[in-house]
Write an enzyme that holds these catalytic residues in place. Structure first.
Site, short mmCIF file in Angstrom:
data_model
loop_
_atom_site.label_atom_id
_atom_site.label_comp_id
_atom_site.label_asym_id
_atom_site.label_seq_id
_atom_site.Cartn_x
_atom_site.Cartn_y
_atom_site.Cartn_z
N HIS A 99 0.82 -1.21 0.00
CA HIS A 99 0.00 0.00 0.00
C HIS A 99 0.85 1.26 0.00
O HIS A 99 0.38 2.33 -0.40
CB HIS A 99 -0.96 -0.01 1.19
CG HIS A 99 -2.12 -0.93 0.99
ND1 HIS A 99 -3.38 -0.67 1.48
CD2 HIS A 99 -2.23 -2.10 0.32
CE1 HIS A 99 -4.20 -1.65 1.13
NE2 HIS A 99 -3.52 -2.53 0.43
N HIS A 267 -2.14 -12.26 -2.91
CA HIS A 267 -3.18 -13.00 -2.19
C HIS A 267 -2.79 -14.44 -1.92
O HIS A 267 -3.61 -15.21 -1.40
CB HIS A 267 -4.49 -12.94 -2.99
CG HIS A 267 -5.04 -11.57 -3.11
ND1 HIS A 267 -6.13 -11.26 -3.90
CD2 HIS A 267 -4.68 -10.40 -2.52
CE1 HIS A 267 -6.39 -9.96 -3.80
NE2 HIS A 267 -5.52 -9.42 -2.97
#
Length: 724
Positions: A99, A267
């Site tokens: 992020h 993921h």
């Protein structure tokens, strides 16, 4: 007794608005006023390390292996105050690094992890960054130990990279070299929405067409890094989401294969958190009570941590073994059918139908409990979009290829905003030159600079041609991601040679002369372009009565077409250049705002902008040779005439056709000059007028020349990281 003391018990002893956020700022009183704060970024006065601090020198003292060992140990050193899922902080650290780096967007190069900006608002309080305050606080003991030898910016990205290594991925490499900022980056435009997670429609002309997203934005909603994990505007539709994923990642400089690799690899480890009521979370760090000490999102659900954590609102892990790097993501994505369900927090998520118990991940706190895995709408896009599916099927069948592709994509994601390899530092810097690094070969310094200048003097090129070409070559530099600039002489390559702002016909003729000089003297074309501009400045200063030597450092190289990612350079094309009084077309923002944006990207101050514009005008360097703003009868001499005549009250200023203004003699009404908004703003804006009046003073002629040369040299050397 002073009158102010009467009844003082009920009065506040400070001026509200003077040192708090309660008063109105100038921008609130006058919202259309130019905001010069963007030119004050990273002010040295806010840096507690001082002007003499050299991060690269500090890095030379860093024990890199010891730091990496400490980070490896941290990954499994679960703290009671914020326990690690399954005893491993890898997923949290990867999300923090992701992020941080993932806020980068290609259009203006802003965002990214290169400055440690995640420590400050708005990023530290974005809804998509819930709980990352805990990740940075977990890193604090390590930052405390190594001090100034490692920046927060480097540490945040390194923590994510070590997390992957800790879970079994062979990473591609890592480079130190990111320097911290010490206050928020207020120059970055994140969108016009007035609330977090406002509907995507607000930043699209047509949300059904992702390409209509407002530039330079890349994320689909205010407060998100990429796309809404529940689907476009929170409505699951994998095929529609796929289109938005493709557009968003393209705006972050990723192709389809890199996008699929990053989605799957991101993921493969960790989990989402939504086991509770998200509406009960406390305020974000910037709004949290003082006793929270910089932490936010206090969670009253259960213990508020571990299995009770709430971040995205989606709940569950993607894979069977969320702390291991493996191909389990594809095993589940393609091995089961999935249907849409709601998380405990009420968020849409995809869950497998009829999953075998052995394929279910265990609970983060109790390994005797098995939990259903989940997929987001973006994950389902990897399954249903035909392009992404084909890529993912190859990854599924070739785990080694997937690991290598992801490792390279992760390196690109976390290093894209660092600029050229000259800024990289450390033992793990890959030897390979990657095209997205905009490689430039080393240039020669073994040539006679004075002989080159002599050839330039005999070339027959006009002063304005030399200065304009050097400026156009250097003005592409943007400090947001350290791309562009004069090094590499890419102005002679596609796409730059054909940009309208570079006046292709004039440019081709000038380059033909300068390339010949380079071939004859052994200098690079890049050096000759800059040296010709410098020579032009010297001649202009001499014509004004001030002999000066413009500083010059040889060593620029010449890039080739093979070293140039043409498509990625398209975003560097100037759409306006206030310095050469040019606007490609009318835009929604004012021309002076476009000039401020370009100035900030080049790393210039308001004063440097003023002196450069004033000088470029009197040198006659306007695009296409237009006379607007050339407020002098001595074109080609580096005088203060622009400022003198702009501030002369014997003149009056009048709007004319086509957005042009006339400057008339106040008594006779005779039109003396014409000008644009980019000229008149230096007289109308109070801040710029203060600078203009300084240079218009009778005693400022020499100062102006010296200041112009200093600012000019700064632009010419902006991308010379070898000189820093």
């Amino acid at each position: 007794m002073d009158g102010n003391e009467t009844g003082s018990a009920g009065k506040c002893p400070v001026m509200h608005g003077g040192n708090t956020s309660s008063g109105k700022s100038n921008s609130q009183w006058w919202p259309n006023a130019l905001n010069f704060d963007i030119l004050h970024q990273h002010d040295s006065k806010t840096n507690p390390l001082g002007a003499q601090f050299n991060y690269r020198e500090e890095l030379k003292k860093l024990d890199v292996e010891a730091l990496k060992q400490d980070l490896h140990a941290l990954m499994t050193d679960s703290q009671e105050w914020w326990p690690a899922d399954w005893g491993h902080y890898g997923g949290l650290m990867i999300r923090m690094a992701w992020h941080s780096a993932g806020s980068y967007r290609l259009a203006d190069g802003r965002g990214g992890g290169g400055t440690g900006n995640q420590r400050f608002a708005p990023l530290n309080s974005w809804p998509d960054n819930v709980s990352l305050d805990k990740a940075r606080r977990l890193l604090w003991p390590i930052k405390k130990k190594y001090g100034n030898k490692v920046s927060w910016a480097d540490l945040i990205i390194l923590a994510g990279t070590i997390a992957y290594e800790s879970m079994g991925l062979k990473t591609y490499g890592f480079a130190f070299g990111r320097e911290d900022i010490w206050h928020p980056e207020i120059d970055t435009y994140w969108g016009s929405e007035q609330e977090w997670l406002a509907q995507s429609d607000e930043r699209y002309d047509d949300v059904e067409d992702p390409s209509t997203m407002e530039n330079p934005l890349a994320a689909v909603q205010m407060g998100l890094i990429y796309v809404n994990p529940e689907g476009v505007n929170g409505k699951p539709d994998p095929l529609k989401t796929a289109l938005h994923v493709r557009e968003t990642f393209a705006r972050m400089a990723m192709d389809d294969e890199e996008t699929a690799a990053l989605t799957a690899g991101g993921h493969t480890v960790g989990k989402t958190h939504g086991n509770g009521d998200a509406s009960l979370l406390g305020p974000a760090p910037e709004a949290a009570p003082i006793e929270e000490q910089g932490l936010g999102w206090r969670n009253p659900t259960g213990t508020g941590k571990g299995r009770d954590t709430v971040t995205s609102g989606i709940e569950g892990a993607w894979t069977t073994h969320p702390t291991q790097w493996d191909n389990g993501y594809f095993d589940l994505l393609f091995g089961y059918d999935w249907w849409i369900q709601k998380s405990p927090a009420g968020a849409w998520q995809w869950e497998p139908i009829g999953i075998r118990e052995e394929d279910m991940p265990v609970d983060v706190e109790d390994p005797s409990i098995r939990c259903k895995p989940i997929m987001t709408d973006a994950d389902m896009a990897m399954r249903y979009d035909p392009i992404y599916r084909k890529i993912c099927e190859r990854f599924a069948s070739d785990p080694a290829y997937f690991s290598e592709t992801f490792a390279r994509a992760w390196f690109k994601l976390t290093h894209r905003d660092m600029g050229p390899k000259a800024r990289y530092f450390g033992p793990d810097v890959p030897q390979e030159d990657l095209i997205w690094q905009d490689p430039v070969p080393a240039g020669s310094t073994d040539y006679d600079v004075e002989a080159v200048k002599a050839r330039i003097a005999q070339s027959g090129l006009a002063l304005d041609e030399m200065v304009s070409t050097a400026w156009d070559s250097a003005r592409t530099y943007r400090g947001s991601d350290m791309r562009g600039g004069a090094n590499g002489a890419r102005i002679r390559l596609a796409p730059q040679k054909d940009w309208e702002g570079n006046e292709p016909q004039r440019l081709a003729r000038v380059l033909g002369v300068l390339e010949g000089i380079a071939a004859e003297t052994g200098a690079s074309v890049a050096d000759v372009i800059v040296l010709a501009g410098n020579y032009g400045i010297e001649q202009a200063a001499l014509a004004a009565g001030f002999p000066v030597a413009v500083p010059f450092a040889p060593g620029r190289g010449d890039a080739s077409d093979e070293m140039t990612d043409t498509e990625s350079f398209d975003v560097l094309e100037p759409l306006a250049d206030g310095y050469r009084n040019w606007l490609k077309k009318d835009y929604a923002v004012s021309t002076e705002e476009l000039m401020l944006d370009r100035t900030q990207l080049m790393g210039l101050t308001a004063n440097e902008m003023t002196v450069l514009v004033g000088g470029m005008r009197v040198l006659g360097t306007n695009h296409g040779g237009t006379p607007h703003g050339v407020l002098t009868n001595r074109v080609g001499a580096l005088t203060t005439d622009f400022f003198v005549n702009l501030t002369d009250m014997d003149n009056s200023w009048h709007p004319a056709e086509g957005g042009i203004f006339e400057i008339r003699d106040r008594r006779s009404g005779e039109v003396k000059w014409t000008a644009t908004r980019m000229d008149l703003v230096f007289g109308s804006n109070a801040i710029l007028r203060a600078y203009s009046e300084l240079y218009a003073q009778d005693d400022s002629a020499e100062k102006f020349v010296q200041d112009f040369v200093t600012a000019w040299t700064k632009v010419m050397n902006a991308d010379r990281f070898d000189l820093r």
